[in-house]
Design a protein around this motif. Sequence first.
Motif, short mmCIF file in Angstrom:
data_model
loop_
_atom_site.label_atom_id
_atom_site.label_comp_id
_atom_site.label_asym_id
_atom_site.label_seq_id
_atom_site.Cartn_x
_atom_site.Cartn_y
_atom_site.Cartn_z
N ILE A 72 0.84 -1.19 0.00
CA ILE A 72 0.00 0.00 0.00
C ILE A 72 0.89 1.25 0.00
O ILE A 72 1.70 1.44 0.91
CB ILE A 72 -0.90 0.03 1.25
CG1 ILE A 72 -1.63 -1.30 1.44
CG2 ILE A 72 -1.90 1.18 1.16
CD1 ILE A 72 -2.28 -1.45 2.80
N ALA A 73 0.74 2.10 -1.01
CA ALA A 73 1.55 3.32 -1.12
C ALA A 73 3.03 3.01 -1.01
O ALA A 73 3.77 3.62 -0.25
CB ALA A 73 1.13 4.34 -0.06
N ALA A 74 3.47 2.04 -1.80
CA ALA A 74 4.87 1.63 -1.80
C ALA A 74 5.73 2.65 -2.54
O ALA A 74 5.41 3.02 -3.68
CB ALA A 74 5.02 0.26 -2.46
N THR A 75 6.79 3.11 -1.91
CA THR A 75 7.68 4.07 -2.56
C THR A 75 8.31 3.47 -3.81
O THR A 75 8.59 2.28 -3.88
CB THR A 75 8.78 4.53 -1.60
OG1 THR A 75 9.46 3.39 -1.07
CG2 THR A 75 8.19 5.34 -0.45
N GLY A 76 8.54 4.32 -4.82
CA GLY A 76 9.06 3.86 -6.09
C GLY A 76 10.57 3.84 -6.14
O GLY A 76 11.25 3.83 -5.11
N THR A 77 11.11 3.84 -7.34
CA THR A 77 12.55 3.74 -7.54
C THR A 77 13.27 4.97 -7.01
O THR A 77 12.68 6.04 -6.83
CB THR A 77 12.87 3.54 -9.02
OG1 THR A 77 12.33 4.64 -9.77
CG2 THR A 77 12.27 2.24 -9.53
N GLY A 78 14.57 4.84 -6.81
CA GLY A 78 15.34 5.88 -6.14
C GLY A 78 15.99 6.91 -7.04
O GLY A 78 16.77 7.75 -6.56
N ASP A 79 15.68 6.91 -8.33
CA ASP A 79 16.36 7.83 -9.25
C ASP A 79 15.83 9.25 -9.19
O ASP A 79 16.44 10.16 -9.76
CB ASP A 79 16.26 7.30 -10.69
CG ASP A 79 14.85 6.94 -11.11
OD1 ASP A 79 14.06 6.52 -10.24
OD2 ASP A 79 14.53 7.07 -12.29
N THR A 80 14.70 9.46 -8.49
CA THR A 80 14.14 10.82 -8.41
C THR A 80 13.95 11.26 -6.96
O THR A 80 13.06 12.06 -6.67
CB THR A 80 12.79 10.91 -9.15
OG1 THR A 80 11.86 9.99 -8.58
CG2 THR A 80 12.97 10.60 -10.63
N LEU A 81 14.76 10.77 -6.06
CA LEU A 81 14.65 11.17 -4.66
C LEU A 81 14.99 12.64 -4.48
O LEU A 81 15.89 13.18 -5.17
CB LEU A 81 15.58 10.32 -3.78
CG LEU A 81 15.26 8.83 -3.65
CD1 LEU A 81 16.31 8.16 -2.76
CD2 LEU A 81 13.87 8.61 -3.09
N THR A 82 14.31 13.31 -3.59
CA THR A 82 14.64 14.69 -3.24
C THR A 82 15.96 14.69 -2.46
O THR A 82 16.39 13.65 -1.94
CB THR A 82 13.55 15.31 -2.38
OG1 THR A 82 13.43 14.55 -1.16
CG2 THR A 82 12.21 15.32 -3.11
N PRO A 83 16.64 15.83 -2.35
CA PRO A 83 17.90 15.88 -1.59
C PRO A 83 17.74 15.36 -0.15
O PRO A 83 18.62 14.66 0.36
CB PRO A 83 18.27 17.36 -1.63
CG PRO A 83 17.68 17.84 -2.91
CD PRO A 83 16.38 17.10 -3.06
#
Length: 304
Positions: A169-180
Amino acid sequence: MPSLRLDQRIVAVKPIVVPAPGRGMDLRVKVTAPQSGRDLPVIVFSHGNAWSMDGYEPLVDRWAAAGFVVVQPTHLDSRRNGITWDDPRFATIWRVRIADLHAVLDHLGDILLQAGDLENRVDRGRVAVVGHSWGAQTAGTLLGARVLDAEGTPGEDFSHPAVSAGALIAATGTGDTLTPFAAEHLPFMRPDFSTMTAPALVVAGGRDQSQLSTRGPEWFTDAYHLSPAPKSLLTIAEGEHTLGGLAGETVTDTTDEDPARVALVAEAISAYLGDALKLDGAAWAALNDAVAAAGDGTWSVTSK
């Protein structure tokens, strides 16, 4: 759409301490189960950041009423433990979370024994993992997802042989667009879903705009799109990160309060797991028929 029976009497037992050497704090769990029935399937549920075994009753109670035994650990990041972003232990909590779920599964028989007569009433061959938010990433690793390091190399395989299916449920996606901020404090938020082979339902909100990624709500559908079949995706058009208030009916950080939306999530997961665990596929078929009949775009189901 089909509705879960809410007249089924349920019982909750807490706290039960689970052996977890080297953890630093006791691993405590809550067990919620129907008072009657045999050959019951099991859900091990991983909470979102800062929550505990005492949250998510709107989901857990419905699952127990539907005939599931639900085991909820309290992870180290629970606010009751006071471990903040700047605590040196925080960097490894993601691993401890995974170890928590493994400990629950490895000691499931003893947990059920301490919860009453449940050891003789469950079907140990039908076990699922479910998680929300950070808990969804945690649960996903037991379904086969891995965590990429800074060079993009997949890490350890944390899948567990007792787990047959799951729901994220509401699983975070891939790490290529993480905020700082996320890249600094949550470098482990780099999942690789290509190895997540176990059957799973991914639940995403169409208005879930995370402060951890520069992408929009579609970020929360990566677990579906980037993993191999069999998978299903439930998209709720107006849902935000708590999808109506999953963590509790009086939770103050819920910005899209909607009890009907919470009920939809609970019933969809119950129906999906009933089908995936080969218990009864009728509720899942009925849910798919319901969305097709509604056709209003408020929610949709896609499968592969």
